[in-house]
Design an enzyme around this catalytic site. Structure first.
Site, PDB file in Angstrom:
ATOM      1  N   CYS A  14     -54.414 -13.610   6.522  1.00 57.35           N
ATOM      2  CA  CYS A  14     -54.983 -14.090   7.796  1.00 57.35           C
ATOM      3  C   CYS A  14     -54.070 -15.171   8.392  1.00 57.35           C
ATOM      4  CB  CYS A  14     -56.379 -14.651   7.552  1.00 57.35           C
ATOM      5  SG  CYS A  14     -57.039 -15.547   8.963  1.00 57.35           S
ATOM      6  N   ILE A  15     -53.684 -14.985   9.628  1.00 53.68           N
ATOM      7  CA  ILE A  15     -52.713 -15.911  10.224  1.00 53.68           C
ATOM      8  C   ILE A  15     -53.288 -17.322  10.395  1.00 53.68           C
ATOM      9  CG2 ILE A  15     -53.235 -15.203  12.607  1.00 53.68           C
ATOM     10  CD1 ILE A  15     -50.208 -15.672  13.180  1.00 53.68           C
TER      11      ILE A  15
END
Lengths: 130, 118
Positions: free
Chosen positions: A78-79
């Site tokens: 997840c960025i």
């Protein structure tokens, strides 16, 4: 059956990565498929190439990478979780003017949409929390 | 369109989960018809708080609830037992949820295509 895995716990503070790894191996051995493995919250720390666990302990990053290489698995981080925790690829290092990138080979930094898409196209989303 | 339920079960500023639940709900609208379900301590997220009452180390993410209708998220439900336990004043709610009994909640969960729980 087609699975997606969401892993959320810290790699070395909880057993969730180890549990997820064993689960993924069992799923694949049983002839099922895994559409995507999504690392969220503290779990994204698995994607750092700066980790050096003791030699007599399991190197979880390498374990995930090996499983991914063998079965062509999609290892997504997840960025938003990554940027908060200092896991960055070259693109983000440039954007945020950081001195280096540290994303381990075999992992990809992606958006939360990848988790949602995986949840919707697979028959089972299995979550591992810390 | 496929349906996706996002469950909010954490207090607003006790962890990042509440904030990330809202992010997931908004992102989810690109893929599915999203519904929200507030359970347990998560019902406290429904309560409006002035910005200056938000803990300084936390983002005032609850302002994002105002955008739910822009994202066409209108199916918003809440556990009636939790709602009543916290005695939430209706005039101080950010959004008005539908109150559900435990059997209603069970039915909704059972019939959701996919659930993300925070």
């Amino acid at each position: 059956m087609n699975f997606a895995l969401s892993i959320q716990g810290s790699p070395y503070d909880s057993a969730c990565h180890w549990s997820a790894l064993r689960f993924a191996e069992a799923v694949l051995e049983a002839g099922h498929s895994i559409h995507r493995i999504f690392f969220y919250h503290d779990a994204v720390l698995i994607g750092s190439n700066l980790q050096a666990p003791p030699q007599d302990e399991v190197d979880l990053t390498r374990s995930w990478q090996a499983l991914s290489s063998q079965h062509h698995l999609d290892l997504c981080l997840c960025i938003a979780s990554c940027l908060r925790r200092g896991i960055i690829n070259q693109t983000e290092a440039t954007r945020f003017e950081k001195p280096t990138e540290n994303l381990h080979i075999g992992f990809t930094i992606t958006g939360l949409g990848q988790l949602i898409e995986a949840a919707l196209v697979t028959e089972r989303l299995v979550t591992f929390r810390g | 369109m496929t349906d996706l339920m996002v469950i909010f079960s954490q207090r607003p500023h006790s962890s990042i989960h509440a904030q990330e639940a809202l992010d997931a709900a908004l992102a989810g609208t690109a893929f599915a018809e999203v519904s929200l379900l507030f359970l347990g301590d998560g019902v406290l997220q429904l309560l409006y708080k002035p910005i200056d009452a938000t803990p300084q180390h936390r983002k005032a993410f609850q302002r994002g609830f105002a955008a739910l209708t822009d994202y066409e998220i209108t199916n918003i439900a809440c556990c009636a037992d939790a709602f009543n336990r916290f005695r939430l004043p209706e005039q101080k709610l950010i959004i008005q949820p539908t109150l559900l009994t435990p059997s209603d909640i069970s039915h909704r969960i059972t019939h959701s295509r996919q659930i993300l729980s925070f």
